[in-house]
Design a protein around this motif. Sequence first.
Motif, PDB file in Angstrom:
ATOM      1  N   ALA A   7      30.355  38.518  27.905  1.00  0.00           N
ATOM      2  CA  ALA A   7      29.963  37.591  26.844  1.00  0.00           C
ATOM      3  C   ALA A   7      30.981  37.564  25.712  1.00  0.00           C
ATOM      4  O   ALA A   7      31.087  36.578  24.983  1.00  0.00           O
ATOM      5  N   GLU A   8      31.751  38.626  25.582  1.00  0.00           N
ATOM      6  CA  GLU A   8      32.727  38.717  24.494  1.00  0.00           C
ATOM      7  C   GLU A   8      34.077  38.104  24.856  1.00  0.00           C
ATOM      8  O   GLU A   8      34.937  37.953  23.999  1.00  0.00           O
ATOM      9  N   LEU A   9      34.278  37.749  26.122  1.00  0.00           N
ATOM     10  CA  LEU A   9      35.577  37.261  26.574  1.00  0.00           C
ATOM     11  C   LEU A   9      35.685  35.750  26.442  1.00  0.00           C
ATOM     12  O   LEU A   9      34.721  35.019  26.650  1.00  0.00           O
ATOM     13  N   GLY A  10      36.884  35.269  26.133  1.00  0.00           N
ATOM     14  CA  GLY A  10      37.166  33.838  26.149  1.00  0.00           C
ATOM     15  C   GLY A  10      37.482  33.398  27.563  1.00  0.00           C
ATOM     16  O   GLY A  10      37.523  34.213  28.496  1.00  0.00           O
ATOM     17  N   THR A  11      37.738  32.109  27.762  1.00  0.00           N
ATOM     18  CA  THR A  11      37.974  31.591  29.112  1.00  0.00           C
ATOM     19  C   THR A  11      39.228  32.178  29.751  1.00  0.00           C
ATOM     20  O   THR A  11      39.238  32.445  30.949  1.00  0.00           O
ATOM     21  N   ASP A  12      40.292  32.369  28.978  1.00  0.00           N
ATOM     22  CA  ASP A  12      41.512  32.954  29.556  1.00  0.00           C
ATOM     23  C   ASP A  12      41.261  34.372  30.050  1.00  0.00           C
ATOM     24  O   ASP A  12      41.715  34.755  31.133  1.00  0.00           O
ATOM     25  N   GLU A  13      40.525  35.146  29.250  1.00  0.00           N
ATOM     26  CA  GLU A  13      40.234  36.523  29.646  1.00  0.00           C
ATOM     27  C   GLU A  13      39.295  36.561  30.854  1.00  0.00           C
ATOM     28  O   GLU A  13      39.462  37.388  31.754  1.00  0.00           O
ATOM     29  N   LEU A  14      38.311  35.662  30.877  1.00  0.00           N
ATOM     30  CA  LEU A  14      37.412  35.594  32.039  1.00  0.00           C
ATOM     31  C   LEU A  14      38.191  35.244  33.301  1.00  0.00           C
ATOM     32  O   LEU A  14      37.966  35.829  34.365  1.00  0.00           O
ATOM     33  N   HIS A  15      39.103  34.295  33.176  1.00  0.00           N
ATOM     34  CA  HIS A  15      39.917  33.896  34.315  1.00  0.00           C
ATOM     35  C   HIS A  15      40.741  35.075  34.819  1.00  0.00           C
ATOM     36  O   HIS A  15      40.819  35.330  36.028  1.00  0.00           O
ATOM     37  N   ALA A  16      41.349  35.803  33.908  1.00  0.00           N
ATOM     38  CA  ALA A  16      42.151  36.978  34.293  1.00  0.00           C
ATOM     39  C   ALA A  16      41.290  38.029  34.986  1.00  0.00           C
ATOM     40  O   ALA A  16      41.711  38.623  35.987  1.00  0.00           O
ATOM     41  N   GLN A  17      40.083  38.270  34.479  1.00  0.00           N
ATOM     42  CA  GLN A  17      39.172  39.237  35.098  1.00  0.00           C
ATOM     43  C   GLN A  17      38.771  38.786  36.502  1.00  0.00           C
ATOM     44  O   GLN A  17      38.685  39.598  37.425  1.00  0.00           O
ATOM     45  N   LEU A  18      38.517  37.481  36.648  1.00  0.00           N
ATOM     46  CA  LEU A  18      38.135  36.952  37.961  1.00  0.00           C
ATOM     47  C   LEU A  18      39.276  37.107  38.963  1.00  0.00           C
ATOM     48  O   LEU A  18      39.069  37.548  40.096  1.00  0.00           O
ATOM     49  N   ILE A  19      40.468  36.772  38.544  1.00  0.00           N
ATOM     50  CA  ILE A  19      41.631  36.927  39.431  1.00  0.00           C
ATOM     51  C   ILE A  19      41.795  38.387  39.838  1.00  0.00           C
ATOM     52  O   ILE A  19      42.029  38.698  41.009  1.00  0.00           O
ATOM     53  N   ASP A  20      41.647  39.287  38.891  1.00  0.00           N
ATOM     54  CA  ASP A  20      41.771  40.708  39.185  1.00  0.00           C
ATOM     55  C   ASP A  20      40.698  41.164  40.174  1.00  0.00           C
ATOM     56  O   ASP A  20      40.980  41.902  41.118  1.00  0.00           O
ATOM     57  N   ALA A  21      39.476  40.703  39.977  1.00  0.00           N
ATOM     58  CA  ALA A  21      38.380  41.103  40.875  1.00  0.00           C
ATOM     59  C   ALA A  21      38.583  40.542  42.284  1.00  0.00           C
ATOM     60  O   ALA A  21      38.393  41.242  43.276  1.00  0.00           O
ATOM     61  N   VAL A  22      39.002  39.305  42.385  1.00  0.00           N
ATOM     62  CA  VAL A  22      39.183  38.667  43.694  1.00  0.00           C
ATOM     63  C   VAL A  22      40.369  39.273  44.433  1.00  0.00           C
ATOM     64  O   VAL A  22      40.344  39.403  45.657  1.00  0.00           O
ATOM     65  N   ARG A  23      41.383  39.676  43.707  1.00  0.00           N
ATOM     66  CA  ARG A  23      42.578  40.257  44.321  1.00  0.00           C
ATOM     67  C   ARG A  23      42.253  41.497  45.145  1.00  0.00           C
ATOM     68  O   ARG A  23      42.929  41.820  46.111  1.00  0.00           O
ATOM     69  N   HIS A  24      41.183  42.205  44.777  1.00  0.00           N
ATOM     70  CA  HIS A  24      40.818  43.434  45.483  1.00  0.00           C
ATOM     71  C   HIS A  24      40.008  43.163  46.756  1.00  0.00           C
ATOM     72  O   HIS A  24      39.754  44.087  47.523  1.00  0.00           O
ATOM     73  N   LEU A  25      39.632  41.913  46.977  1.00  0.00           N
ATOM     74  CA  LEU A  25      38.879  41.565  48.187  1.00  0.00           C
ATOM     75  C   LEU A  25      39.848  41.301  49.333  1.00  0.00           C
ATOM     76  O   LEU A  25      40.981  40.867  49.118  1.00  0.00           O
ATOM     77  N   THR A  26      39.392  41.518  50.550  1.00  0.00           N
ATOM     78  CA  THR A  26      40.237  41.210  51.711  1.00  0.00           C
ATOM     79  C   THR A  26      40.415  39.694  51.807  1.00  0.00           C
ATOM     80  O   THR A  26      39.554  38.935  51.347  1.00  0.00           O
ATOM     81  N   PRO A  27      41.512  39.234  52.390  1.00  0.00           N
ATOM     82  CA  PRO A  27      41.744  37.791  52.506  1.00  0.00           C
ATOM     83  C   PRO A  27      40.644  37.045  53.273  1.00  0.00           C
ATOM     84  O   PRO A  27      40.450  35.869  53.066  1.00  0.00           O
ATOM     85  N   GLN A  28      39.888  37.751  54.122  1.00  0.00           N
ATOM     86  CA  GLN A  28      38.826  37.120  54.900  1.00  0.00           C
ATOM     87  C   GLN A  28      37.470  37.147  54.199  1.00  0.00           C
ATOM     88  O   GLN A  28      36.527  36.513  54.656  1.00  0.00           O
ATOM     89  N   HIS A  29      37.361  37.859  53.102  1.00  0.00           N
ATOM     90  CA  HIS A  29      36.092  37.951  52.389  1.00  0.00           C
ATOM     91  C   HIS A  29      35.668  36.545  51.952  1.00  0.00           C
ATOM     92  O   HIS A  29      36.485  35.783  51.432  1.00  0.00           O
ATOM     93  N   PRO A  30      34.397  36.164  52.160  1.00  0.00           N
ATOM     94  CA  PRO A  30      33.944  34.806  51.828  1.00  0.00           C
ATOM     95  C   PRO A  30      34.199  34.407  50.365  1.00  0.00           C
ATOM     96  O   PRO A  30      34.578  33.267  50.098  1.00  0.00           O
ATOM     97  N   VAL A  31      34.043  35.323  49.442  1.00  0.00           N
ATOM     98  CA  VAL A  31      34.288  34.999  48.026  1.00  0.00           C
ATOM     99  C   VAL A  31      35.779  34.741  47.797  1.00  0.00           C
ATOM    100  O   VAL A  31      36.156  33.810  47.082  1.00  0.00           O
ATOM    101  N   ARG A  32      36.637  35.516  48.435  1.00  0.00           N
ATOM    102  CA  ARG A  32      38.083  35.310  48.308  1.00  0.00           C
ATOM    103  C   ARG A  32      38.488  33.976  48.919  1.00  0.00           C
ATOM    104  O   ARG A  32      39.306  33.246  48.349  1.00  0.00           O
ATOM    105  N   VAL A  33      37.915  33.631  50.060  1.00  0.00           N
ATOM    106  CA  VAL A  33      38.217  32.356  50.710  1.00  0.00           C
ATOM    107  C   VAL A  33      37.806  31.194  49.802  1.00  0.00           C
ATOM    108  O   VAL A  33      38.566  30.238  49.594  1.00  0.00           O
ATOM    109  N   LEU A  34      36.603  31.288  49.212  1.00  0.00           N
ATOM    110  CA  LEU A  34      36.135  30.242  48.299  1.00  0.00           C
ATOM    111  C   LEU A  34      37.021  30.157  47.058  1.00  0.00           C
ATOM    112  O   LEU A  34      37.384  29.074  46.612  1.00  0.00           O
TER     113      LEU A  34
END
Length: 153
Positions: A7-34
Motif C-alpha cells: 500500500a505504501e509503494l507507487g506504481t514504479d515500485e510495484l512494477h519493480a516488485q512484480l518483475i522481481d517476483a516473476v523472475r523467480h518463477l520458472t519460464p513454464q509457470h502459468p503466472v510467468r507465462v501470463l
Amino acid sequence: MRTEDLAELGTDELHAQLIDAVRHLTPQHPVRVLWDRLDEVLKAGGAECLPGPWDFDDPHVRSFLDLSTEHLPPALRDRLGNYASAIRTEYGWWMYAPESAAMDPELHDWPAELLAIVGHARSRGCAYVLFDSDAAPSDDLPVFDEPSGVGTP
C-alpha cells in the motif's frame, strides 16, 4: 514483502516488485507465462491496450502529447494557427489533433511535418498536442535547427 507494505509503494515500485517476483518463477509457470504475454502486448501497443478496469475509456477525458516547439519548422512555429485549431500560449501552442489528419492526411492542406506530428499524437491515443518551448525534444520526431522560440502570431 508483506501485503501491508504494498500500500505504501507507487506504481514504479510495484512494477519493480512484480518483475522481481516473476523472475523467480520458472519460464513454464502459468503466472510467468501470463506476465510475459502481458508485458509483450503492452510494449507493442502501449497503455491503450490495457483491458478494463485499467482501460480508462471516458469520453470526457482526453490526453495530450507534450512536445518541444523544436519539432516545428521555424516558419511553421509562427503560423501554426493558420493550419490547425491551435491556440497560442505563453510558451508555444495548444493544438487539437484531428483524427482525420492522421487517418486521411489528404483532407488537410497542412505541411508534412504537422501531419506527422498529428499522426504521432493519435498513435499514442492523444487528442491534443502541447507545443512547449521548455519541453525536451522527442527522439521519435525530427527536430529543426533554430532554437525553440515560439515565433509571433
